[in-house]
Structures are given as structure tokens and as C-alpha cells.
Motif scaffolding. Sequence first.
Motif, PDB file in Angstrom:
ATOM      1  N   LEU A   7      13.635   7.015  39.395  1.00 61.14           N
ATOM      2  CA  LEU A   7      13.481   8.450  39.199  1.00 61.14           C
ATOM      3  C   LEU A   7      13.135   8.715  37.749  1.00 61.14           C
ATOM      4  CD1 LEU A   7      13.928  11.525  39.870  1.00 61.14           C
ATOM      5  CD2 LEU A   7      16.348  11.139  39.299  1.00 61.14           C
ATOM      6  N   PHE A   8      11.976   9.342  37.499  1.00 55.79           N
ATOM      7  CA  PHE A   8      11.642   9.896  36.192  1.00 55.79           C
ATOM      8  C   PHE A   8      11.893  11.395  36.293  1.00 55.79           C
ATOM      9  CE2 PHE A   8       7.866   6.701  35.538  1.00 55.79           C
ATOM     10  CZ  PHE A   8       8.711   5.639  35.778  1.00 55.79           C
ATOM     11  N   CYS A   9      12.479  12.008  35.265  1.00 51.84           N
ATOM     12  CA  CYS A   9      12.729  13.440  35.359  1.00 51.84           C
ATOM     13  C   CYS A   9      12.774  14.097  33.985  1.00 51.84           C
ATOM     14  CB  CYS A   9      14.021  13.730  36.117  1.00 51.84           C
ATOM     15  SG  CYS A   9      15.533  13.209  35.274  1.00 51.84           S
ATOM     16  N   SER A  10      12.472  15.388  33.966  1.00 52.31           N
ATOM     17  CA  SER A  10      12.634  16.199  32.770  1.00 52.31           C
ATOM     18  C   SER A  10      14.081  16.678  32.687  1.00 52.31           C
ATOM     19  CB  SER A  10      11.676  17.394  32.796  1.00 52.31           C
ATOM     20  OG  SER A  10      11.971  18.237  33.904  1.00 52.31           O
ATOM     21  N   ASP A  11      14.454  17.242  31.533  1.00 52.16           N
ATOM     22  CA  ASP A  11      15.840  17.673  31.383  1.00 52.16           C
ATOM     23  C   ASP A  11      16.167  18.904  32.219  1.00 52.16           C
ATOM     24  OD1 ASP A  11      14.470  19.577  29.901  1.00 52.16           O
ATOM     25  OD2 ASP A  11      15.586  19.257  28.045  1.00 52.16           O
TER      26      ASP A  11
END
Length: 262
Positions: free
Chosen positions: A193-197
Amino acid sequence: MTLEFFSATDVGRARDNNEDSVALDEAVGLAVLADGMGGYNAGEVASQMLTSFIRAELGRWLKESGGSASAADVRRAMDICVDNANRAIFNAANTNPRYAGMGTTLVVGVFREEGLLMGHVGDSRAYRLRGGHLSQITRDHSLLQEQLDAGLLTAEEAALSNNKNLVTRAVGVEDSVMLELHLHEIQAGDVYLFCSDGLSDMLDDASICQLLLNHPSLSEAAQALIDGANDMGGRDNIALVLVRAEGRVKTEGRAWWPFGRR
């Protein structure tokens, strides 16, 4: 081993525009995520410039290398590509008053036979779900992380801090930037999983883990994560990339990998 990709963004509950951006090139195992910053629509410009640039330039290089490049070659290509993108964003910010001060975080992954080459700048994150356990595999470039590392804050105090969004490194803010790069082994069954804050600030690791475990479909997991972040307030834009590694398939006595030659 085969890979399944899915990406999504959401404006959240508090903002009118979306400054997060994602890009995929599944044919070469490339995934990119960026969270822009800056006044007016400058953050949106920075993140879209970055994801578009990396997908075009690094994607083309990976395709032209035909899987023959070494991990060291790919690392160098990633460094060069991010450096060129950084200069383009920095120059745009310094030549157009509307874009003054813009910048963006970055998570970029290249999935290869020897593992995942993971690069990041700023506080957007990458996680790995393996065997029912979620691990954060990037370390935030942020003031809060520095305070944690120095023992000035406990994890409990950090969760309540007002300094969560103060990054110490970003693409496009200065004329050069350092991409932090690591190689991670990939195992069958892994979910990345890549994610923004906008996601990681709203949901703790235990909640993210449970939602991933409860939704084996990547599209359903993505929607559940977005809904969860919005249910907790949705105070920022939300962007995510999900990648699942499936088991190896034996062909004529050899393992088959779609992104490189053995």
C-alpha cells in the motif's frame, strides 16, 4: 510471480480540489504516488507534474531496458529521473508567481524479479501486508519523525501533535532533492500500500491492516480505506496504490516473472 495493481484518489471531506496524484505503468511494474503542497492550485500542479514525468521518463527507460538492467542500474535511473523532475518543478515554481513555493511528496516503486525498489521523499508512505501483519516500509521525512527519533516525543504524544504535516524533504522545493531508496524482498501473498497522509493521518496501522484483511479484492479494499478515512473526518485528500504479489508459476522448470528476463 504476477502482480495486480489498483489505484484511487479522493478529494476527502474538507477540501475542494485534489492535490494528490497517482500513476501506474503495470507493464514495467511501476507505481507512483505524490501529495502536492502550495497555494491556490500549485500543489495539484506539482504532484501531477511529478507523477506524469516519472511515469513517462522512468517508464520508458524501464521498457527500453527490457528487464536486462541490474538493480544498481534501476536505482541510478530512479535517482536521475527524480532529480530531473525536481528541477522541472523547482524551475516552474521560480518562474511562475502562481506556483511559488510549490512542492510535493513522492513514493515510487519499481517491482522487479529481485524485489521492490522503493523510493520516497516526504511523509507519504508505503506499507506491506504479509502474513496478516502490516509493516510501514518507509520512514517519514518530517519534523515529527525527527522528534520521535530523538526521543522528544512518545508515539502517543506524536499521535496528538499539531506538527504532523511539517515535512523536512520534498520534491521541487529546492534545486536538488535526495531520494531515499531501499530494496525489499517480495513474497507471494504480499500486499503493498502506497498512500498520502490523507489516509495515514486518519486511520492508524491497526485499522488499515484490518480493512485490508477484510477485503481481499483490491478495488474493494481501496474503497474501504477511502471510506474509513472519510468517516474519520476526511481532513485531506486521499490517494492510494495497492499492489498484490501472487504466487510463482512454474513453466518448463523455470519461474516466470512478467517484468524481466531470467
